[in-house]
Write an enzyme that holds these catalytic residues in place. Structure first.
Site, short mmCIF file in Angstrom:
data_model
loop_
_atom_site.label_atom_id
_atom_site.label_comp_id
_atom_site.label_asym_id
_atom_site.label_seq_id
_atom_site.Cartn_x
_atom_site.Cartn_y
_atom_site.Cartn_z
N PHE A 157 0.32 13.85 -3.07
CA PHE A 157 -0.99 13.64 -3.30
C PHE A 157 -1.23 13.72 -4.97
O PHE A 157 -0.84 14.73 -5.64
CB PHE A 157 -2.11 14.62 -2.67
N ARG A 170 -9.68 12.60 -13.16
CA ARG A 170 -9.76 11.31 -13.34
C ARG A 170 -9.34 10.81 -14.89
O ARG A 170 -8.96 9.79 -15.25
CB ARG A 170 -10.87 10.52 -13.00
P1 IMP Z 1 -5.50 3.95 1.77
O1 IMP Z 1 -6.48 3.39 2.58
O2 IMP Z 1 -4.84 5.15 2.67
O3 IMP Z 1 -4.20 2.97 1.37
O4 IMP Z 1 -6.02 4.59 0.60
C1 IMP Z 1 -6.33 4.05 -0.55
C2 IMP Z 1 -7.10 4.82 -1.37
O5 IMP Z 1 -7.28 6.26 -1.13
C3 IMP Z 1 -6.81 4.68 -2.95
O6 IMP Z 1 -7.48 3.73 -3.61
C4 IMP Z 1 -7.34 6.08 -3.37
O7 IMP Z 1 -8.78 5.84 -3.89
C5 IMP Z 1 -7.15 6.89 -2.42
N1 IMP Z 1 -5.91 7.58 -2.65
C6 IMP Z 1 -4.62 7.49 -1.75
N2 IMP Z 1 -3.67 8.42 -2.18
C7 IMP Z 1 -4.36 9.11 -3.22
C8 IMP Z 1 -3.72 10.16 -3.98
O8 IMP Z 1 -2.69 10.57 -3.83
N3 IMP Z 1 -4.57 10.64 -4.90
C9 IMP Z 1 -5.74 10.33 -5.05
N4 IMP Z 1 -6.27 9.10 -4.33
C10 IMP Z 1 -5.54 8.72 -3.35
#
Ligand code: IMP
Ligand code: MG
Length: 179
Positions: A157, A170
């Site tokens: 993460f 951010r």
């Molecule tokens: P997904 O739907 O699991 O592909 O997640 C996508 C969204 O989750 C991204 O656009 C990010 O906003 C958030 N996200 C996924 N992994 C991380 C991370 O490691 N750090 C912060 N935000 C994350």
């Protein structure tokens, strides 16, 4: 690169990817996009909030006419993907027939991007490509692979350069990972 540990709520984050590395990956991606797009105009949809820094640094390096709009959607709460996708806000109504380039901060499970792509297809977008600054291949539930990837990372993460943990991190210029 800053070497200190960061603490947000009860979590600790350690330095992971420095800003020079991020920028050099964005340079390469921009070079590729400039080469690939025969069109003189690129219609960009950038996904808020996470992609704001990436969008800014990437688009400065694109030598085409760019129209950029920002959409907002969220499937995340805390540090684990909930898989549940909320509304898409701010989608312009002129996307019919457009060839779109989506800018994402990170693709983890792929659920968010797939849902956005579906929606765009239903709304009549002609062809859609995706550029993601970070990509976690190990946790991709959907097997989705973006057209452009800045960097593959492990199943960590991360925060910084637009990405957050509960709203924090951010503004960081470099990337930190959860310890
Ligand atoms: P997904 O739907 O699991 O592909 O997640 C996508 C969204 O989750 C991204 O656009 C990010 O906003 C958030 N996200 C996924 N992994 C991380 C991370 O490691 N750090 C912060 N935000 C994350
Ligand atoms: Mg996001």
């Amino acid at each position: 690169m800053q070497q200190e540990l960061l603490h947000y709520n009860n979590k600790t984050f350690i330095p992971y990817i420095d800003s020079g590395k991020i920028i050099s990956n964005i340079d390469s991606m921009a070079l590729q996009i400039n080469k690939d797009y025969a069109e003189t105009e690129i219609y960009v949809l950038a996904v808020l909030n996470g992609a704001f820094m990436f969008t800014s640094d990437l688009l400065k390096r694109i030598h085409k006419n760019v129209i950029v709009n920002f959409v907002k959607l969220s499937s995340y709460s805390g540090s684990e993907s909930t898989g549940e996708v909320k509304n898409i806000l701010g989608l312009p109504d002129d996307i019919q027939g457009k060839s779109i380039l989506i800018l994402e901060d990170i693709i983890d499970t792929g659920l968010t991007i797939k849902s956005l792509l579906n929606q765009l297809e239903i709304m009549g977008a002609k062809k859609t490509k995706v550029a993601s600054l970070f990509y976690k291949p190990s946790s991709s539930k959907t097997g989705y692979i973006p057209d452009y990837i800045g960097m593959e990372i492990g199943d960590d993460f991360i925060i910084g350069y637009g990405l957050d943990y509960n709203g924090y991190g951010r503004n960081l210029e470099s990337i930190y990972k959860l310890r």
